[in-house]
Motif scaffolding. Sequence first.
Motif, mmCIF file in Angstrom:
data_model
loop_
_atom_site.group_PDB
_atom_site.id
_atom_site.type_symbol
_atom_site.label_atom_id
_atom_site.label_comp_id
_atom_site.label_asym_id
_atom_site.label_seq_id
_atom_site.Cartn_x
_atom_site.Cartn_y
_atom_site.Cartn_z
ATOM 1 N N VAL A 1 154.196 67.096 74.911
ATOM 2 C CA VAL A 1 153.297 67.692 73.780
ATOM 3 C C VAL A 1 152.904 68.643 73.923
ATOM 4 N N ARG A 2 152.567 68.875 75.168
ATOM 5 C CA ARG A 2 151.078 69.313 75.584
ATOM 6 C C ARG A 2 150.643 70.585 74.775
ATOM 7 N N PRO A 3 152.008 71.717 74.099
ATOM 8 C CA PRO A 3 152.063 72.923 74.055
ATOM 9 C C PRO A 3 152.027 72.963 72.085
ATOM 10 N N TRP A 4 152.122 72.266 72.128
ATOM 11 C CA TRP A 4 151.826 71.761 70.154
ATOM 12 C C TRP A 4 150.645 71.604 70.059
ATOM 13 N N LEU A 5 149.526 70.996 70.912
ATOM 14 C CA LEU A 5 148.324 70.782 70.399
ATOM 15 C C LEU A 5 147.289 71.449 69.691
ATOM 16 N N PRO A 6 147.626 72.811 70.380
ATOM 17 C CA PRO A 6 146.734 73.935 69.629
ATOM 18 C C PRO A 6 147.051 74.349 68.490
ATOM 19 N N VAL A 7 148.462 73.675 67.959
ATOM 20 C CA VAL A 7 148.951 74.220 66.151
ATOM 21 C C VAL A 7 148.124 72.797 65.144
ATOM 22 N N LEU A 8 147.985 72.062 66.286
ATOM 23 C CA LEU A 8 147.317 71.118 65.306
ATOM 24 C C LEU A 8 145.781 70.977 65.109
ATOM 25 N N LEU A 9 145.557 71.520 65.989
ATOM 26 C CA LEU A 9 143.949 72.048 65.875
ATOM 27 C C LEU A 9 144.128 72.976 64.476
ATOM 28 N N ALA A 10 144.784 74.093 65.090
ATOM 29 C CA ALA A 10 144.254 75.242 63.678
ATOM 30 C C ALA A 10 144.922 74.556 62.297
ATOM 31 N N LEU A 11 145.298 73.691 62.552
ATOM 32 C CA LEU A 11 146.058 73.016 61.110
ATOM 33 C C LEU A 11 144.344 72.330 60.319
ATOM 34 N N SER A 12 144.212 71.647 61.259
ATOM 35 C CA SER A 12 142.197 71.199 60.991
ATOM 36 C C SER A 12 141.206 72.622 61.185
ATOM 37 N N ALA A 13 141.538 72.898 61.091
ATOM 38 C CA ALA A 13 139.925 74.048 61.523
ATOM 39 C C ALA A 13 139.009 73.933 60.295
ATOM 40 N N ASN A 14 137.801 73.700 60.602
ATOM 41 C CA ASN A 14 136.971 72.500 59.247
ATOM 42 C C ASN A 14 135.541 72.718 60.497
ATOM 43 N N SER A 15 134.833 74.271 60.865
ATOM 44 C CA SER A 15 133.585 74.592 61.355
ATOM 45 C C SER A 15 133.210 75.921 62.118
ATOM 46 N N PRO A 16 133.194 75.927 60.719
ATOM 47 C CA PRO A 16 132.797 78.204 60.989
ATOM 48 C C PRO A 16 131.609 78.603 61.162
ATOM 49 N N PHE A 17 130.745 77.063 61.624
ATOM 50 C CA PHE A 17 129.454 77.353 61.109
ATOM 51 C C PHE A 17 128.817 77.312 61.936
ATOM 52 N N ALA B 1 132.927 83.171 63.398
ATOM 53 C CA ALA B 1 133.655 84.538 63.554
ATOM 54 C C ALA B 1 134.723 83.190 64.044
ATOM 55 N N TYR B 2 134.392 81.806 64.599
ATOM 56 C CA TYR B 2 135.489 80.824 64.744
ATOM 57 C C TYR B 2 136.365 80.514 63.566
ATOM 58 N N GLU B 3 137.166 79.721 63.282
ATOM 59 C CA GLU B 3 137.736 79.042 62.062
ATOM 60 C C GLU B 3 137.338 77.791 62.732
ATOM 61 N N SER B 4 137.557 77.039 64.365
ATOM 62 C CA SER B 4 137.159 76.109 64.939
ATOM 63 C C SER B 4 136.298 75.748 66.064
ATOM 64 N N TYR B 5 134.919 75.843 65.564
ATOM 65 C CA TYR B 5 133.856 76.733 66.624
ATOM 66 C C TYR B 5 133.906 74.933 67.330
ATOM 67 N N ARG B 6 133.663 73.598 66.214
ATOM 68 C CA ARG B 6 133.464 72.211 67.355
ATOM 69 C C ARG B 6 134.465 72.544 68.411
ATOM 70 N N SER B 7 135.994 73.088 68.667
ATOM 71 C CA SER B 7 136.540 72.765 69.848
ATOM 72 C C SER B 7 136.157 73.932 71.002
ATOM 73 N N ARG B 8 135.330 74.711 70.605
ATOM 74 C CA ARG B 8 134.365 75.458 71.541
ATOM 75 C C ARG B 8 133.240 74.771 72.455
ATOM 76 N N VAL B 9 132.329 74.048 71.533
ATOM 77 C CA VAL B 9 131.264 73.247 71.747
ATOM 78 C C VAL B 9 131.989 71.534 72.746
ATOM 79 N N TRP B 10 132.997 71.084 72.170
ATOM 80 C CA TRP B 10 133.751 70.339 72.826
ATOM 81 C C TRP B 10 134.334 70.177 73.832
ATOM 82 N N GLY B 11 134.600 71.714 74.006
ATOM 83 C CA GLY B 11 134.988 71.745 75.536
ATOM 84 C C GLY B 11 134.195 71.873 76.530
#
Length: 363
Positions: A144-160, A167-177
């Motif tokens: 499933v590895r290559p498909w997981l970023p698509v799920l992130l894109a569909l759920s993006a909910n953290s622009p602020f 300037a990100y749709e999911s800044y949570r993903s950057r903080v979590w990383g």
Amino acid sequence: MVRTVGVEEELLLVDAQSGEPRALSAAVLALAVDRAADDSAFESELHLQQLEFATQPRSDMGELAEEILRWRAAAAESAAQAGADVVALATSPLPVSPSIGEDERYRWLAERFGLTAQEQLTCGCHVHVSVDSDEEGVGVLDRVRPWLPVLLALSANSPFWQGQDTAYESYRSRVWGRWPSAGPVETFGSARRYHEQVRALVDTGVLRDEGMVYFDARLSHRYPTVEVRVADVCLDPADAVLLASLVRGLVETAARSRLAEEPPDPVGVGLLRMAAWQAGRSGMEGDLLHPVTMRPEPASDVVGALLAHVHDAMEDSGDGAAAEEAVRRVLERGTGARTQRAVFARTGSLRAVVAECVSGTRG
């Protein structure tokens, strides 16, 4: 047999008037547990400004949808008793000074990881799908590895973040990383190899225990499931159900591929990190990296490729038509990130963003 699915959602606790996050998890949790008696699905989280719930394992997506709505409503009712609201936002639009809980584990995290832990006031959605064994589960993880970023894109909910548009749709993903064990990983090939790698990570002493192995997808250390952890919490509860159905489709498709002795895609971790960054940056508003070619294509085309990839499995589980309709709605109205930015563009107020999203949280 259709695989069962469970969802864990993290919600923000915010002031009912100002929309600012409030450190009320202990009070709200006590109220929620009291209301739900012994059946409470609620747990505390790292920060006192958030609350988590977990559904039961469900085979039927309609039942899963009902339970997500029920627990969101229960959380809102308990929060109201404490003078707060709950909102399904992956980061707070308004500035916040997060407060870490007093649990011994949380204090250890705060001391060990400093600002990384302090700033982790982020809310995700974790999807658990049943597997027959660790061996099957690792075969799924590898595929499933290559498909997981698509799920992130569909759920993006953290622009602020802290009152600013990132300037990100999911800044949570950057903080979590920022966690040392977070993100995509290599293929493992066997359950033995997976467990060896997990033990090696824990044995470094950097991590407290196996629960801190924050791979984008992992074997759950508590349940006989594959746990996909890549997504933002979804503003619209219907999107959480879509996410769950797609994850189940991915797990079943990968399990069938393993049985057919089809090798996993050997795409490297470096490219997977690029795909995850692109998904967090543009969400559904621009290009994504196609999971097969790792070249940029319009997000709608990449999501179409995901639907095609899981088509047979989703048809067999009865999820196909509903998932296609749910994807159509997301493409039409956008994700939670688009909703947040639209409210801010209309009102110029981040408080208004939070207020409108409080209403949207209940669906």
